[in-house]
Write a protein that holds these residues in place. Structure first.
Motif, PDB file in Angstrom:
ATOM      1  N   ASP A   6      20.940 -13.639  25.020  1.00  0.00           N
ATOM      2  CA  ASP A   6      19.963 -14.292  24.909  1.00  0.00           C
ATOM      3  C   ASP A   6      18.721 -14.261  23.966  1.00  0.00           C
ATOM      4  O   ASP A   6      19.039 -14.096  22.742  1.00  0.00           O
ATOM      5  N   ARG A   7      17.483 -14.740  24.495  1.00  0.00           N
ATOM      6  CA  ARG A   7      16.503 -14.818  23.512  1.00  0.00           C
ATOM      7  C   ARG A   7      16.244 -13.433  22.578  1.00  0.00           C
ATOM      8  O   ARG A   7      15.317 -13.234  21.564  1.00  0.00           O
ATOM      9  N   ASP A   8      16.276 -12.413  23.649  1.00  0.00           N
ATOM     10  CA  ASP A   8      15.997 -10.873  23.124  1.00  0.00           C
ATOM     11  C   ASP A   8      16.967 -10.584  22.443  1.00  0.00           C
ATOM     12  O   ASP A   8      16.509  -9.911  20.754  1.00  0.00           O
ATOM     13  N   ASP A   9      18.186 -10.507  22.234  1.00  0.00           N
ATOM     14  CA  ASP A   9      19.482 -10.988  21.333  1.00  0.00           C
ATOM     15  C   ASP A   9      19.524 -11.706  19.948  1.00  0.00           C
ATOM     16  O   ASP A   9      19.214 -10.885  18.484  1.00  0.00           O
ATOM     17  N   ALA A  10      18.661 -12.804  20.240  1.00  0.00           N
ATOM     18  CA  ALA A  10      18.543 -13.349  19.301  1.00  0.00           C
ATOM     19  C   ALA A  10      16.817 -12.848  18.383  1.00  0.00           C
ATOM     20  O   ALA A  10      16.721 -12.879  17.337  1.00  0.00           O
ATOM     21  N   GLY A  11      15.825 -12.530  19.073  1.00  0.00           N
ATOM     22  CA  GLY A  11      14.549 -11.711  18.723  1.00  0.00           C
ATOM     23  C   GLY A  11      14.851 -10.281  17.729  1.00  0.00           C
ATOM     24  O   GLY A  11      14.772 -10.196  16.519  1.00  0.00           O
ATOM     25  N   ARG A  12      16.078  -9.737  18.811  1.00  0.00           N
ATOM     26  CA  ARG A  12      16.207  -8.425  17.272  1.00  0.00           C
ATOM     27  C   ARG A  12      16.835  -9.302  16.178  1.00  0.00           C
ATOM     28  O   ARG A  12      17.270  -7.659  15.212  1.00  0.00           O
ATOM     29  N   GLN A  13      18.057  -9.850  16.073  1.00  0.00           N
ATOM     30  CA  GLN A  13      18.580 -10.692  14.998  1.00  0.00           C
ATOM     31  C   GLN A  13      17.739 -10.821  14.383  1.00  0.00           C
ATOM     32  O   GLN A  13      17.835 -10.592  12.485  1.00  0.00           O
ATOM     33  N   LEU A  14      17.226 -11.519  14.678  1.00  0.00           N
ATOM     34  CA  LEU A  14      16.101 -12.363  13.670  1.00  0.00           C
ATOM     35  C   LEU A  14      14.991 -11.116  13.039  1.00  0.00           C
ATOM     36  O   LEU A  14      14.652 -11.739  12.194  1.00  0.00           O
ATOM     37  N   ALA A  15      14.706 -10.213  13.379  1.00  0.00           N
ATOM     38  CA  ALA A  15      13.853  -9.583  13.125  1.00  0.00           C
ATOM     39  C   ALA A  15      14.419  -8.207  12.343  1.00  0.00           C
ATOM     40  O   ALA A  15      13.168  -8.331  11.420  1.00  0.00           O
ATOM     41  N   ALA A  16      15.302  -8.310  12.287  1.00  0.00           N
ATOM     42  CA  ALA A  16      16.156  -7.934  10.875  1.00  0.00           C
ATOM     43  C   ALA A  16      16.337  -8.314   9.781  1.00  0.00           C
ATOM     44  O   ALA A  16      16.215  -8.283   8.446  1.00  0.00           O
ATOM     45  N   ARG A  17      15.935 -10.059   9.602  1.00  0.00           N
ATOM     46  CA  ARG A  17      15.070 -10.323   8.581  1.00  0.00           C
ATOM     47  C   ARG A  17      14.000 -10.161   8.077  1.00  0.00           C
ATOM     48  O   ARG A  17      13.549 -11.718   6.938  1.00  0.00           O
ATOM     49  N   LEU A  18      13.294  -9.704   8.603  1.00  0.00           N
ATOM     50  CA  LEU A  18      11.457 -10.540   8.985  1.00  0.00           C
ATOM     51  C   LEU A  18      11.343  -8.676   8.331  1.00  0.00           C
ATOM     52  O   LEU A  18       9.767  -8.276   7.949  1.00  0.00           O
ATOM     53  N   THR A  19      12.076  -7.729   7.711  1.00  0.00           N
ATOM     54  CA  THR A  19      11.800  -6.375   7.867  1.00  0.00           C
ATOM     55  C   THR A  19      10.308  -6.275   6.443  1.00  0.00           C
ATOM     56  O   THR A  19       9.894  -5.498   6.469  1.00  0.00           O
ATOM     57  N   ALA A  20      10.372  -7.705   6.032  1.00  0.00           N
ATOM     58  CA  ALA A  20       9.358  -7.081   4.627  1.00  0.00           C
ATOM     59  C   ALA A  20       8.468  -7.577   4.837  1.00  0.00           C
ATOM     60  O   ALA A  20       6.994  -6.999   4.710  1.00  0.00           O
ATOM     61  N   LEU A  21       7.990  -8.016   6.424  1.00  0.00           N
ATOM     62  CA  LEU A  21       6.610  -8.363   7.338  1.00  0.00           C
ATOM     63  C   LEU A  21       6.214  -6.913   7.703  1.00  0.00           C
ATOM     64  O   LEU A  21       4.974  -7.266   8.882  1.00  0.00           O
ATOM     65  N   ALA A  22       6.952  -6.121   8.374  1.00  0.00           N
ATOM     66  CA  ALA A  22       6.630  -4.985   9.154  1.00  0.00           C
ATOM     67  C   ALA A  22       5.798  -3.873   8.808  1.00  0.00           C
ATOM     68  O   ALA A  22       5.028  -4.090   7.309  1.00  0.00           O
ATOM     69  N   GLY A  23       4.603  -4.100   9.123  1.00  0.00           N
ATOM     70  CA  GLY A  23       3.672  -3.156   9.726  1.00  0.00           C
ATOM     71  C   GLY A  23       2.840  -3.355   9.239  1.00  0.00           C
ATOM     72  O   GLY A  23       1.626  -2.744   8.926  1.00  0.00           O
ATOM     73  N   ARG A  24       2.498  -4.873   8.547  1.00  0.00           N
ATOM     74  CA  ARG A  24       1.682  -4.889   7.707  1.00  0.00           C
ATOM     75  C   ARG A  24       0.604  -5.908   8.653  1.00  0.00           C
ATOM     76  O   ARG A  24       0.917  -5.991   9.233  1.00  0.00           O
ATOM     77  N   PRO A  25      -0.543  -5.243   7.962  1.00  0.00           N
ATOM     78  CA  PRO A  25      -2.238  -5.197   9.295  1.00  0.00           C
ATOM     79  C   PRO A  25      -2.015  -6.770   9.136  1.00  0.00           C
ATOM     80  O   PRO A  25      -3.431  -7.433   9.969  1.00  0.00           O
ATOM     81  N   ASP A  26      -1.673  -7.171   8.248  1.00  0.00           N
ATOM     82  CA  ASP A  26      -2.638  -9.012   8.403  1.00  0.00           C
ATOM     83  C   ASP A  26      -1.861 -10.038   9.054  1.00  0.00           C
ATOM     84  O   ASP A  26      -2.145 -10.897   9.098  1.00  0.00           O
ATOM     85  N   VAL A  27      -0.463  -9.450   9.247  1.00  0.00           N
ATOM     86  CA  VAL A  27       0.747  -9.899  10.271  1.00  0.00           C
ATOM     87  C   VAL A  27      -0.077 -10.577  11.694  1.00  0.00           C
ATOM     88  O   VAL A  27       0.268  -9.269  12.041  1.00  0.00           O
ATOM     89  N   VAL A  28       0.454 -11.185  12.117  1.00  0.00           N
ATOM     90  CA  VAL A  28       0.416 -11.570  13.823  1.00  0.00           C
ATOM     91  C   VAL A  28       1.819 -12.523  14.096  1.00  0.00           C
ATOM     92  O   VAL A  28       2.204 -13.566  13.478  1.00  0.00           O
TER      93      VAL A  28
END
Length: 210
Positions: A6-28
């Motif tokens: 489902d979309r939750d599963d897709a979000g989890r897998q997609l987030a794993a490819r975006l870790t370079a943006l984690a916790g950055r104060p400029d990202v929305v």
């Protein structure tokens, strides 16, 4: 054929490819309304960054609504696929644009109720949708984000068509598309659960991450 439960599963897998943006104060994270919002909610939560929404409306051919001849975004942004739009009578095109503009205005009013106007000045806008078919909606979203002052625009989707991906790479600073099947047909084919996301699900996601 499905790649995601489902979309939750897709979000989890997609987030794993975006870790370079984690916790950055400029990202929305900006979820494209409506289907992209549940994916974006999970991505924002996993990366530890804020979530907001971006309302963009696809302009579909009257006899084939799934085929986009363009898209609308807030602030009067209009993106046209000239090759497809040429098939339309100007009167029909104007009718579709008028109808979709009314729906865009309705959704903006509902989702932004009590929320300040979206201000992306100097920020990295991470635009998330549940899939990429023609790319017209995502292209409009990129242009809207730039008009709202985004310093950098990244588009991230769980699955998409190769042609749309290539088109977007010329628009966005970065495009992350987890899967690009050679025989791409419809986004829904890559989900076990691809229910229609309603307004309540969108507002619920915004409240949960507020």
């Amino acid at each position: 054929m499905s790649s995601y439960h489902d979309r939750d599963d897709a979000g989890r897998q997609l987030a794993a490819r975006l870790t370079a943006l984690a916790g950055r104060p400029d990202v929305v994270v900006l979820g494209l309304v409506r289907g992209g919002v549940p994916v974006a909610r999970v991505v924002a939560d996993r990366l530890g960054v804020p979530l907001d929404v971006l309302v963009v409306r696809k302009l579909g051919l009257p006899w084939a609504p799934e085929v986009a001849f363009g898209a609308l975004g807030p602030g009067g942004v209009l993106v046209l696929n000239d090759q497809v739009a040429a098939q339309l009578d100007p009167t029909d095109s104007a009718d579709v644009q008028r109808r979709e503009q009314a729906e865009l205005d309705r959704r903006e009013a509902r989702y932004r109720s009590g929320r300040p106007p979206l201000d992306l000045t100097g920020r990295t806008a991470l635009i998330v949708d549940d899939g990429l078919a023609t790319g017209a909606t995502a292209r409009a979203a990129v242009q809207v984000a730039r008009r709202l002052g985004a310093h950098r625009v990244v588009v991230a989707v769980p699955v998409g068509a190769q042609q749309a991906y290539e088109m977007l790479t010329a628009e966005a600073d970065e495009v992350v598309c987890a899967r690009r099947p050679a025989d791409f047909g419809a986004v829904s084919a890559y989900y076990d659960d691809f229910h229609e996301v309603d307004d309540d699900e969108v507002t619920g996601a915004l409240i949960a991450t507020a």
